[in-house]
Design a protein around this motif. Structure first.
Motif, PDB file in Angstrom:
ATOM      1  N   TYR A 288       0.802  -1.226   0.000  1.00  0.00           N
ATOM      2  CA  TYR A 288       0.000   0.000   0.000  1.00  0.00           C
ATOM      3  C   TYR A 288       0.833   1.273   0.000  1.00  0.00           C
ATOM      4  CZ  TYR A 288      -4.128  -2.849   0.587  1.00  0.00           C
ATOM      5  OH  TYR A 288      -5.131  -3.753   0.368  1.00  0.00           O
ATOM      6  N   VAL A 332      -3.372  -5.508  -3.084  1.00  0.00           N
ATOM      7  CA  VAL A 332      -3.668  -4.079  -3.000  1.00  0.00           C
ATOM      8  C   VAL A 332      -4.840  -3.742  -3.929  1.00  0.00           C
ATOM      9  CG1 VAL A 332      -2.759  -1.741  -3.325  1.00  0.00           C
ATOM     10  CG2 VAL A 332      -1.289  -3.524  -2.360  1.00  0.00           C
ATOM     11  N   GLY A 335      -7.870  -4.665  -2.211  1.00  0.00           N
ATOM     12  CA  GLY A 335      -8.089  -4.067  -0.887  1.00  0.00           C
ATOM     13  C   GLY A 335      -7.851  -5.031   0.273  1.00  0.00           C
ATOM     14  N   ASN A 338      -5.277  -4.327   4.108  1.00  0.00           N
ATOM     15  CA  ASN A 338      -5.132  -2.866   4.141  1.00  0.00           C
ATOM     16  C   ASN A 338      -5.127  -2.432   5.611  1.00  0.00           C
ATOM     17  OD1 ASN A 338      -5.579  -0.114   4.089  1.00  0.00           O
ATOM     18  ND2 ASN A 338      -7.274  -0.205   2.603  1.00  0.00           N
ATOM     19  N   SER A 340      -5.325   0.298   6.910  1.00  0.00           N
ATOM     20  CA  SER A 340      -6.243   1.399   7.230  1.00  0.00           C
ATOM     21  C   SER A 340      -7.699   0.987   7.175  1.00  0.00           C
ATOM     22  CB  SER A 340      -6.058   2.559   6.248  1.00  0.00           C
ATOM     23  OG  SER A 340      -4.745   2.988   6.213  1.00  0.00           O
ATOM     24  N   ALA A 341      -7.981  -0.256   6.756  1.00  0.00           N
ATOM     25  CA  ALA A 341      -9.363  -0.606   6.420  1.00  0.00           C
ATOM     26  C   ALA A 341     -10.340  -0.516   7.586  1.00  0.00           C
ATOM     27  CB  ALA A 341      -9.428  -1.996   5.800  1.00  0.00           C
ATOM     28  N   LYS A 429     -12.914  -0.727  -8.149  1.00  0.00           N
ATOM     29  CA  LYS A 429     -11.459  -0.903  -8.226  1.00  0.00           C
ATOM     30  C   LYS A 429     -10.934  -0.408  -9.575  1.00  0.00           C
ATOM     31  CE  LYS A 429     -11.341  -2.570  -4.208  1.00  0.00           C
ATOM     32  NZ  LYS A 429     -10.949  -1.646  -3.135  1.00  0.00           N
ATOM     33  N   MET A 432     -10.368   3.169  -9.325  1.00  0.00           N
ATOM     34  CA  MET A 432      -9.162   3.500  -8.555  1.00  0.00           C
ATOM     35  C   MET A 432      -7.882   3.170  -9.324  1.00  0.00           C
ATOM     36  SD  MET A 432     -10.243   1.953  -4.806  1.00  0.00           S
ATOM     37  CE  MET A 432      -8.809   2.414  -3.834  1.00  0.00           C
ATOM     38  N   PHE A 433      -7.888   2.028 -10.042  1.00  0.00           N
ATOM     39  CA  PHE A 433      -6.619   1.481 -10.516  1.00  0.00           C
ATOM     40  C   PHE A 433      -6.526   1.236 -12.024  1.00  0.00           C
ATOM     41  CE2 PHE A 433      -6.900  -0.375  -6.089  1.00  0.00           C
ATOM     42  CZ  PHE A 433      -6.003   0.526  -5.524  1.00  0.00           C
TER      43      PHE A 433
END
Ligand SMILES: *[C@@H]1O[C@H](CO)[C@@H](O)[C@H](O)[C@H]1NC(C)=O
Ligand SMILES: *[C@@H]1O[C@H](CO)[C@@H](O)[C@H](O)[C@H]1NC(C)=O
Ligand SMILES: *[C@@H]1O[C@H](CO)[C@@H](O)[C@H](O)[C@H]1NC(C)=O
Ligand SMILES: *[C@@H]1O[C@H](CO)[C@@H](O)[C@H](O)[C@H]1NC(C)=O
Ligand SMILES: *[C@@H]1O[C@H](CO)[C@@H](O)[C@H](O)[C@H]1NC(C)=O
Ligand SMILES: *[C@@H]1O[C@H](CO)[C@@H](O)[C@H](O)[C@H]1NC(C)=O
Length: 455
Positions: A288, A332, A335, A338, A340-341, A429, A432-433
């Motif tokens: 991440y 990643v 997700g 993670n 921070s999840a 996703k 995002m990616f």
């Protein structure tokens, strides 16, 4: 049993049930296995401690299709590990004659220590053990999916360590009636997303900048001080300590055990220090902390999800062998792990991996997620009569056989993800990616954003 009726025993029993910890302390002495905390050199194991969910299909469900992406099995030694740490340690040790090691435990084993590497040996070779592990994965898969048909093809990245793992897997899985073709997927700097090592074709991608150095110096400091008080003339350095730790992993695979794994040599906290330093390294390399991880991992996930969701597919089982980089980057993109999840603290991702102290609650643990032969599976489940859920198709990832919830899509049996939920998950996703070539600032012709080698 009669004892239980006795009032005093009853009191004792209820006291213990109020403090379950007392049971654990009484009946399970503290145990620590360094092989499960070796970061990049961890041999394969299946961590079950944090969340021991059942790897079986949830109630009412059967697996109707699955895809596996596996890291290669154990190798003799990685080139960089050998050149940067192990060889300098061994060479200094072999030249040094001024210490009588036999007199200073726990270093006394060094008096008779012989390197597991033959002089002049090509370091980075796959081992027979790594191949056997890969054959074992074939056996696991055969037992796990009795009704899935044996695939006609398996994919492996071209270099020896990945290709030999693929070969050994194929030897284990195929039968006389169903031979399997092992497809070699070319690695290259100009293939766009269409390979099993797409980071090589992403010019904008850069490896971590040795962010692990800070913690490596912190955890090795007391070790060096301790060893140097035992053998002042040797001048133990960080390189020596890391070389010894890496030898624990590689030598264990070559010889079945290693004197460097001794807990008298390095304490459990020191092994945990090493593990954390390595987790920092891969957080910035392939996790991440690297802004390109999700972009590079997404095309494999997208193509695989499509193979699993389509009406009919060529194979029931899609299995690929690669290096640690692609499964990590796919985590990643999906997700998974993670830091921070959960928790809602809004902590920026890099703040979850402080450079100067351990985050003991991190989800990103390379020993557990990418040991040698570490693998990411995605299963398609057909569920019927799962109480409380509609009949239909559901999807779920497993990492080293442990089911993992997809963040934001756990509406199915056993925390799996419904088909419509999975479709939205992929769309999110993709936002995002998506856009490999453009975001990687590809500077060569014929790049592609898609993985098409499975077709
Ligand atoms: C060990 O000795 C060899 C031969 O003299 C030399 O080439 C090598 O650099 C030495 N290694 C170390 C770490 O001093
Ligand atoms: C010990 O090794 C370190 C790192 O190579 C070096 O900087 C230092 O000068 C050495 N100390 C002694 C006393 O040899
Ligand atoms: C985390 O740190 C890396 C390396 O410095 C940096 O490239 C990346 O942008 C940072 N990530 C975030 C979300 O700030
Ligand atoms: C990690 O989790 C945080 C908090 O839910 C989220 O904002 C972030 O987008 C996630 N990162 C990735 C790459 O999925
Ligand atoms: C993801 O896969 C879908 C279905 O194959 C495709 O239409 C889409 O273009 C892909 N997206 C990316 C960014 O690869
Ligand atoms: C790109 O593809 C074209 C058409 O297939 C081919 O002629 C050309 O050689 C390729 N370029 C490179 C750099 O591979």
């Amino acid at each position: 049993m009669a004892q239980l009726d006795h009032p005093a025993s009853f009191k004792l029993l209820s006291l213990f049930s109020l403090i379950p910890h007392a049971w654990a302390t009484l009946y399970s002495p503290y145990a620590f296995d360094p092989l499960k905390h070796l970061g990049r050199v961890s041999p394969y194991f299946e961590p079950r401690d944090a969340q021991p969910s059942s790897p079986d299909a949830p109630q009412g469900c059967t697996v109707t299709r699955a895809a596996y992406l596996s890291r290669h099995g154990a190798i003799n030694v990685n080139d960089d590990d050998y050149e940067d740490w192990i060889e300098p340690f061994l060479s200094k040790f072999q030249n040094h004659t001024g210490t009588d090691w036999s007199k200073i435990p726990p270093l006394n084993f060094l008096a008779n220590y012989v390197s597991p590497f033959a002089p002049g040996e090509e370091p980075e070779t796959p081992t027979r053990i790594g191949e056997l592990e890969s054959t074992q994965l074939a056996a696991d898969i055969t037992i796990r999916y009795p009704s899935l048909k044996i695939p006609s093809r398996v994919w492996a990245s071209a270099p020896d360590r990945t290709f030999f793992s693929g070969k050994a897997f194929v030897r284990g899985l195929q039968t006389d009636d169903h031979p399997i073709n092992l497809v070699s997927v070319v690695e290259g700097h100009q293939g766009g997303a269409n390979s099993l090592v797409p980071y090589q074709a992403c010019p904008a991608y850069h490896e971590g900048n040795d962010e692990a150095k800070t913690y490596r110096e912190i955890f090795t400091k007391p070790i060096k001080a301790r060893f140097n008080s035992l053998a002042p003339e040797y001048n133990f350095t960080t390189t020596d300590v890391v070389g010894m730790i890496l030898l624990c992993g590689y030598e264990s695979v070559i010889r079945g055990n290693s004197p460097f794994c001794n807990l008298e040599l390095f304490s459990p906290d020191e092994w945990l220090g090493w593990e954390y330093a390595d987790d920092i390294r891969y957080h910035y390399d392939v996790g991440y902390g690297n802004p390109f991880s999700g972009i590079i991992g997404f095309p494999w996930f997208n193509a695989t999800a499509e193979l699993l969701m389509r009406e009919t597919a060529d194979e029931d089982l899609y299995v690929s062998f690669s290096h640690r980089t692609l499964p990590s980057m796919a985590f990643v993109a999906m997700g998974l792990f993670n830091n921070s999840a959960f928790g809602g603290t809004g902590a920026a991702i890099n703040d979850t991996m402080p450079l100067d102290r351990i985050n003991p609650r991190r989800a990103w643990r390379t020993s557990e997620i990418t040991p040698c032969l570490g693998n990411l599976a995605i299963e398609r489940l057909a569920c019927k009569g799962s109480y409380g859920f509609e009949d239909g198709d559901y999807y779920r990832p497993l990492v080293n056989h442990a089911p993992q919830p997809l963040p934001g899509c756990t509406d199915g049996p056993g925390g799996s993800c419904s088909r419509s939920g999975f479709e939205s998950f992929i769309e999110e996703k993709e936002k995002m990616f998506g856009g490999f070539s453009q975001r990687c600032q590809v500077d060569y012709d014929n790049s592609t954003d898609f993985v098409s080698f499975y077709e």
